[in-house]
Scaffold this motif. Structure first.
Motif, PDB file in Angstrom:
ATOM      1  N   THR A 193      -0.076  -5.503  -0.885  1.00 45.86           N
ATOM      2  CA  THR A 193       0.240  -6.809  -0.288  1.00 45.86           C
ATOM      3  C   THR A 193       1.722  -6.890   0.062  1.00 45.86           C
ATOM      4  OG1 THR A 193      -1.521  -7.864  -1.571  1.00 45.86           O
ATOM      5  CG2 THR A 193       0.184  -9.300  -0.660  1.00 45.86           C
ATOM      6  N   PHE A 194       2.561  -6.395  -0.847  1.00 44.76           N
ATOM      7  CA  PHE A 194       4.005  -6.420  -0.619  1.00 44.76           C
ATOM      8  C   PHE A 194       4.393  -5.476   0.525  1.00 44.76           C
ATOM      9  CE2 PHE A 194       8.449  -5.294  -1.926  1.00 44.76           C
ATOM     10  CZ  PHE A 194       8.989  -6.558  -1.760  1.00 44.76           C
ATOM     11  N   ILE A 195       3.768  -4.306   0.552  1.00 49.70           N
ATOM     12  CA  ILE A 195       4.047  -3.336   1.622  1.00 49.70           C
ATOM     13  C   ILE A 195       3.626  -3.907   2.974  1.00 49.70           C
ATOM     14  CG2 ILE A 195       3.483  -1.036   2.537  1.00 49.70           C
ATOM     15  CD1 ILE A 195       3.041  -0.143  -0.383  1.00 49.70           C
ATOM     16  N   LYS A 196       2.471  -4.569   2.996  1.00 50.18           N
ATOM     17  CA  LYS A 196       1.973  -5.153   4.245  1.00 50.18           C
ATOM     18  C   LYS A 196       2.912  -6.242   4.753  1.00 50.18           C
ATOM     19  CE  LYS A 196      -2.356  -6.744   6.309  1.00 50.18           C
ATOM     20  NZ  LYS A 196      -3.795  -7.035   6.035  1.00 50.18           N
ATOM     21  N   ALA A 197       3.411  -7.087   3.834  1.00 46.54           N
ATOM     22  CA  ALA A 197       4.353  -8.142   4.224  1.00 46.54           C
ATOM     23  C   ALA A 197       5.654  -7.527   4.743  1.00 46.54           C
ATOM     24  CB  ALA A 197       4.641  -9.052   3.027  1.00 46.54           C
ATOM     25  N   PHE A 198       6.088  -6.460   4.126  1.00 48.27           N
ATOM     26  CA  PHE A 198       7.304  -5.766   4.562  1.00 48.27           C
ATOM     27  C   PHE A 198       7.130  -5.205   5.971  1.00 48.27           C
ATOM     28  CE2 PHE A 198      10.195  -2.207   4.954  1.00 48.27           C
ATOM     29  CZ  PHE A 198      11.358  -2.640   4.317  1.00 48.27           C
ATOM     30  N   CYS A 199       6.000  -4.561   6.234  1.00 50.06           N
ATOM     31  CA  CYS A 199       5.732  -3.998   7.560  1.00 50.06           C
ATOM     32  C   CYS A 199       5.698  -5.085   8.631  1.00 50.06           C
ATOM     33  CB  CYS A 199       4.407  -3.238   7.553  1.00 50.06           C
ATOM     34  SG  CYS A 199       4.419  -1.733   6.569  1.00 50.06           S
ATOM     35  N   LYS A 200       5.016  -6.183   8.319  1.00 52.34           N
ATOM     36  CA  LYS A 200       4.880  -7.264   9.285  1.00 52.34           C
ATOM     37  C   LYS A 200       6.230  -7.877   9.651  1.00 52.34           C
ATOM     38  CE  LYS A 200       2.260 -11.499  10.165  1.00 52.34           C
ATOM     39  NZ  LYS A 200       1.248 -12.450   9.630  1.00 52.34           N
ATOM     40  N   ASN A 201       7.173  -7.844   8.709  1.00 49.94           N
ATOM     41  CA  ASN A 201       8.481  -8.468   8.919  1.00 49.94           C
ATOM     42  C   ASN A 201       9.615  -7.462   9.035  1.00 49.94           C
ATOM     43  OD1 ASN A 201       7.958 -11.579   8.469  1.00 49.94           O
ATOM     44  ND2 ASN A 201       6.790 -10.511   6.889  1.00 49.94           N
ATOM     45  N   ALA A 202       9.283  -6.211   9.343  1.00 46.56           N
ATOM     46  CA  ALA A 202      10.293  -5.152   9.354  1.00 46.56           C
ATOM     47  C   ALA A 202      11.439  -5.429  10.326  1.00 46.56           C
ATOM     48  CB  ALA A 202       9.639  -3.801   9.685  1.00 46.56           C
TER      49      ALA A 202
END
Length: 429
Positions: A347-356
């Motif tokens: 979940t944290f990785i996905k949020a990071f990717c979306k807001n990179a």
């Protein structure tokens, strides 16, 4: 299990409005936070009231004072029944009434004494809010919080003016939510599936319904040659959105600085944020082909439903592919530095990717660098247009006065156009 689901649903309903602003991640951070308030005067009580209504995890109020008559005139959380009682205890009781889901406790002790005798006390908190502390104690507290990487919010008010200072070594932001940001359509560097979809649409189709509902993503390079009528909204959208293709491709300077930061040399004690930054750098050099992970969302547009859904799936699939690649890099990095490969959630990785594209790193000066302004510092705020502010300069002058004379301005009465000082004694706030 059912009880937990019901509690989660109730929380979503309860905090619905703020969830729309900062999302699930922001609300989770709020609910997991532990706040310590030093001195529960009107400034501190107002701050805690807003946090408690927002659903903060827990609060601890530290104040050794008893409620006096003067407190009733400036602290809305106190009433006549509180006179002579512990101010910290009284504030906690009222805070629990505002939101019974928040854990609130109090400690009847002087904040100054606690800072001097038990500095390890503050390590249990995520944020310390200090109000009306003497300069020396505030500097000590700043050193304690910076060492433990705890957020310190220092507030000081003098009648009609005041200052709030947020301080910690480093604050990393993933969901920075900028006011203006272009959609990540990746039209300057389309991938194979997007190209194939564009080719599958017959731009020469004379069916007026199809022609009026061809997505502008497909049309941008063909608009001049294929526009049939000037009243077609999808073509107008293409014209208005064409600047998105002209945006400089690649990675912004801000993100490049983060990727090349010295903190990106990670070890077992590095934060999850910097581990993900290293994974991002590896992704850019490999699967990303010089690009950041795709966000995976597209804006609303005039289009046939089937076209829009197909486009949406193409963008979502590419974003999922990029996220999986990032996850692989994260696990490899965690193994290399001796950490559990699953210690960073998907979940944290996905949020990071979306807001990179929107990552931010904030670093703050210590309180010592900011304290006790000398005359040259005050002159700078008076003369330099980038610094000048009446209220801030006034605060600096009052702060300098209180520092030199060990006195604080207790209260003011505004009479007509004049501001009259009523008393000169230690400030009780």
């Amino acid at each position: 299990m059912a009880a937990a689901a019901a509690a989660a649903a109730e929380a979503k309903t309860k905090y619905d409005r703020q969830l729309r602003i900062w999302g699930d991640q922001g609300q989770a951070a709020l609910e997991n936070a532990s706040i310590c308030l030093l001195t529960c005067g009107p400034t501190g009580s107002e701050a805690l009231k807003n946090l408690v209504l927002g659903g903060i995890g827990s609060v601890t109020v530290v104040d050794g004072s008893k409620v006096e008559l003067s407190d009733l005139g400036n602290n809305f959380l106190l009433d006549v029944g509180c006179l002579g009682q512990s101010r910290a205890k009284s504030i906690c009781l009222f805070l629990k009434e505002l939101n019974d889901a928040v854990k609130a406790k109090f400690i009847e002790e002087s904040p100054v004494s606690l800072i001097d005798t038990n500095p390890s006390f503050f390590s249990q908190f995520t944020v310390v809010v200090a109000t009306q502390l003497p300069e020396g104690s505030l500097l000590k507290l700043d050193g304690i919080c910076r060492k433990a990487n705890i957020v310190l919010v220092a507030a000081r008010s003098y009648g009609l003016t005041g200052l709030v200072r947020v301080n910690l070594k480093e604050h990393n932001v993933i969901e920075s939510k900028p006011d203006h940001f272009l959609d990540d359509l990746r039209l300057h560097n389309p991938w194979a599936e997007l190209k194939e979809f564009a080719k599958s649409i017959d731009i020469n189709d004379k069916d007026p319904v199809v022609h009026k509902h061809t997505p502008y993503i497909v049309m941008l390079d063909l608009i001049r040659n294929h526009m049939l009528n000037f009243d077609e909204e999808n073509y107008k959208e293409a014209v208005e959105s064409s600047y998105k293709v002209s945006v400089t491709p690649g990675i912004s300077d801000e993100i490049c600085q983060i990727i090349d930061d010295s903190s990106a040399k990670v070890n077992s004690s590095s934060s999850d944020f910097w581990v993900l930054v290293v994974a991002l750098k590896e992704f850019i050099a490999n699967e990303g082909n010089g690009e950041l992970p795709l966000e995976g969302t597209i804006p609303d547009m005039t289009s046939l439903t089937e076209y829009y859904v197909s486009l949406q799936k193409i963008y979502q699939a590419k974003a999922e592919f990029d996220c999986l690649a990032m996850e692989h890099h994260v696990k490899d990095i965690l193994k290399r530095i001796g950490r559990d490969p699953d210690s960073i959630s998907r979940t944290f990785i996905k949020a990071f990717c979306k807001n990179a594209r929107k990552l931010r790193v904030c670093r703050y000066r210590s309180m010592e660098e900011f304290s006790s302004p000398v005359l040259s510092e005050v002159q700078k705020y008076f003369t330099h247009e980038d610094y000048w502010s009446v209220s801030f300069t006034l605060h600096l002058l009052i702060n300098l006065f209180s520092f030199l004379h060990w006195k604080f301005l207790r209260s003011y009465t505004l009479t007509g156009a004049s501001l009259v000082a009523n008393s000169m004694c230690p400030l009780q706030m």
